[in-house]
Design an enzyme around this catalytic site. Structure first.
Site, PDB file in Angstrom:
ATOM      1  N   GLU A 105       8.015 -20.058   4.954  1.00 51.05           N
ATOM      2  CA  GLU A 105       9.037 -21.018   4.521  1.00 51.05           C
ATOM      3  C   GLU A 105       9.819 -21.571   5.708  1.00 51.05           C
ATOM      4  O   GLU A 105       9.896 -20.933   6.754  1.00 51.05           O
ATOM      5  CB  GLU A 105      10.015 -20.334   3.553  1.00 51.05           C
ATOM      6  CG  GLU A 105       9.885 -20.774   2.111  1.00 51.05           C
ATOM      7  CD  GLU A 105      10.324 -22.208   1.834  1.00 51.05           C
ATOM      8  OE1 GLU A 105      10.219 -23.094   2.706  1.00 51.05           O
ATOM      9  OE2 GLU A 105      10.762 -22.456   0.705  1.00 51.05           O
ATOM     10  N   ASP A 106      10.395 -22.732   5.504  1.00 48.92           N
ATOM     11  CA  ASP A 106      11.219 -23.327   6.554  1.00 48.92           C
ATOM     12  C   ASP A 106      12.626 -22.742   6.552  1.00 48.92           C
ATOM     13  O   ASP A 106      13.142 -22.312   7.580  1.00 48.92           O
ATOM     14  CB  ASP A 106      11.266 -24.861   6.419  1.00 48.92           C
ATOM     15  CG  ASP A 106      11.671 -25.339   5.023  1.00 48.92           C
ATOM     16  OD1 ASP A 106      11.800 -24.506   4.099  1.00 48.92           O
ATOM     17  OD2 ASP A 106      11.847 -26.557   4.848  1.00 48.92           O
ATOM     18  N   ASP A 109      18.047 -21.039   1.446  1.00 50.19           N
ATOM     19  CA  ASP A 109      19.425 -21.483   1.248  1.00 50.19           C
ATOM     20  C   ASP A 109      19.979 -20.696   0.052  1.00 50.19           C
ATOM     21  O   ASP A 109      20.338 -19.542   0.190  1.00 50.19           O
ATOM     22  CB  ASP A 109      19.360 -22.998   1.028  1.00 50.19           C
ATOM     23  CG  ASP A 109      20.695 -23.687   1.049  1.00 50.19           C
ATOM     24  OD1 ASP A 109      21.464 -23.444   1.976  1.00 50.19           O
ATOM     25  OD2 ASP A 109      20.965 -24.495   0.133  1.00 50.19           O
ATOM     26  N   PHE A 158      24.055 -28.368   7.554  1.00 51.95           N
ATOM     27  CA  PHE A 158      22.791 -28.993   7.184  1.00 51.95           C
ATOM     28  C   PHE A 158      21.998 -29.313   8.442  1.00 51.95           C
ATOM     29  O   PHE A 158      22.452 -30.045   9.306  1.00 51.95           O
ATOM     30  CB  PHE A 158      23.010 -30.255   6.340  1.00 51.95           C
ATOM     31  CG  PHE A 158      21.761 -30.656   5.623  1.00 51.95           C
ATOM     32  CD1 PHE A 158      21.394 -30.036   4.434  1.00 51.95           C
ATOM     33  CD2 PHE A 158      20.912 -31.614   6.166  1.00 51.95           C
ATOM     34  CE1 PHE A 158      20.209 -30.366   3.790  1.00 51.95           C
ATOM     35  CE2 PHE A 158      19.724 -31.949   5.528  1.00 51.95           C
ATOM     36  CZ  PHE A 158      19.375 -31.330   4.344  1.00 51.95           C
ATOM     37  N   ARG A 171      11.871 -35.010  10.475  1.00 54.69           N
ATOM     38  CA  ARG A 171      10.929 -33.898  10.557  1.00 54.69           C
ATOM     39  C   ARG A 171      10.300 -33.797  11.949  1.00 54.69           C
ATOM     40  O   ARG A 171       9.932 -32.723  12.394  1.00 54.69           O
ATOM     41  CB  ARG A 171       9.806 -34.063   9.523  1.00 54.69           C
ATOM     42  CG  ARG A 171      10.264 -33.989   8.075  1.00 54.69           C
ATOM     43  CD  ARG A 171       9.053 -33.832   7.166  1.00 54.69           C
ATOM     44  NE  ARG A 171       9.351 -34.123   5.763  1.00 54.69           N
ATOM     45  CZ  ARG A 171       9.850 -33.246   4.901  1.00 54.69           C
ATOM     46  NH1 ARG A 171      10.126 -32.029   5.302  1.00 54.69           N
ATOM     47  NH2 ARG A 171      10.075 -33.582   3.645  1.00 54.69           N
TER      48      ARG A 171
HETATM   49  P1  IMP Z   1      16.967 -22.981  -1.871  1.00 54.12           P
HETATM   50  O1  IMP Z   1      16.203 -23.041  -3.148  1.00 54.12           O
HETATM   51  O2  IMP Z   1      18.417 -23.339  -2.073  1.00 54.12           O
HETATM   52  O3  IMP Z   1      16.801 -21.694  -1.111  1.00 54.12           O
HETATM   53  O4  IMP Z   1      16.469 -24.193  -1.004  1.00 54.12           O
HETATM   54  C1  IMP Z   1      15.481 -24.117  -0.085  1.00 54.12           C
HETATM   55  C2  IMP Z   1      15.012 -25.499   0.266  1.00 54.12           C
HETATM   56  O5  IMP Z   1      16.111 -26.417   0.398  1.00 54.12           O
HETATM   57  C3  IMP Z   1      14.328 -25.498   1.612  1.00 54.12           C
HETATM   58  O6  IMP Z   1      12.959 -25.182   1.502  1.00 54.12           O
HETATM   59  C4  IMP Z   1      14.604 -26.895   2.120  1.00 54.12           C
HETATM   60  O7  IMP Z   1      13.616 -27.767   1.636  1.00 54.12           O
HETATM   61  C5  IMP Z   1      15.943 -27.256   1.515  1.00 54.12           C
HETATM   62  N1  IMP Z   1      17.060 -27.035   2.463  1.00 54.12           N
HETATM   63  C6  IMP Z   1      18.049 -26.125   2.350  1.00 54.12           C
HETATM   64  N2  IMP Z   1      18.907 -26.202   3.381  1.00 54.12           N
HETATM   65  C7  IMP Z   1      18.444 -27.183   4.175  1.00 54.12           C
HETATM   66  C8  IMP Z   1      18.887 -27.729   5.434  1.00 54.12           C
HETATM   67  O8  IMP Z   1      19.901 -27.343   6.055  1.00 54.12           O
HETATM   68  N3  IMP Z   1      18.129 -28.747   5.933  1.00 54.12           N
HETATM   69  C9  IMP Z   1      17.008 -29.213   5.336  1.00 54.12           C
HETATM   70  N4  IMP Z   1      16.548 -28.729   4.173  1.00 54.12           N
HETATM   71  C10 IMP Z   1      17.259 -27.720   3.597  1.00 54.12           C
HETATM   72 MG    MG Z   2      11.185 -26.251   1.705  1.00 54.08          MG
END
Ligand code: IMP
Ligand code: MG
Length: 193
Positions: A105-106, A109, A158, A171
């Protein structure tokens, strides 16, 4: 919206993780994963699109034989917050029963996206599922999630670059940078929100 002029770097407030630091940490993660899965089957699953750069560098830092596959998900609802309701846009090419899965995963959050994905993949009865995430924002977590390897824990800002986007842009920046607030407030103003 198509964009044909300007420099993406102008929209970055500051660099949070530079190229060299990324490179070194990804290599380190590769070595740890390599040791962990020694003599075992391994399938890396990248969640598109944010993790493509990480996946490309990580799999080259892992020496043991392994396969890679891709999934694409989309969070319902626009904007910068994940809603926890995830739609599969592209599924894996092959079954994963009895395989050791490592989700690449990237960023984590709230944790909703991965929690949903874990539940979904678990139904397919893999031998094991583990998670490696390049970035983690622990202060934002809404659901408990065990992350096996994390590249960097970062503050609640962010970030974009090295695969991560805002509205599909940034990206291609080779580093992880914090986006200027003015960039997303402009977009929100334009959307009338
Ligand atoms: P979660 O479901 O809230 O954990 O969200 C995860 C996804 O939200 C990641 O895979 C990203 O695609 C996006 N995301 C969350 N924070 C950021 C950020 O700071 N920059 C870019 N994408 C983010
Ligand atoms: Mg993602």
């Amino acid at each position: 919206m198509p964009r044909t002029s300007g420099t993406l770097a102008d929209d970055i407030d500051h660099i949070l993780i530079d190229e060299e630091t990324l490179r070194m940490r990804v290599r380190e993660l590769g070595r740890e994963i390599n040791d962990f899965y020694q003599d075992q089957d391994l399938l890396l699953i990248s969640v598109l699109k944010g993790s493509i750069m990480f996946m490309a560098d990580l799999c080259r830092a892992i020496d043991i034989p392994h396969e890679i596959d891709f999934m694409a998900t989309s969070s319902y609802g626009a904007g910068m917050e994940s809603t926890g309701v995830v739609r599969i846009i592209k599924d894996l090419n092959n079954p994963i029963a009895d395989r050791n899965i490592l989700i690449v995963e990237d960023i984590i959050d709230s944790g909703h996206t991965l929690t949903y994905l874990l539940g979904l993949l678990d139904q397919r009865q893999p031998k094991s599922i583990r998670i490696v995430s390049l970035l983690d924002k622990p202060s934002r977590r809404e659901v408990e999630l065990a992350v096996d390897w994390t590249g960097f824990s970062i503050p609640n800002e962010f970030v974009v670059g090295y695969g991560l986007d805002f509205d599909e842009w940034y990206r291609n920046l080779p580093y992880i940078g914090v986006l200027k607030c003015s960039v997303y407030s402009e977009l929100e103003d334009a959307a009338g929100s």
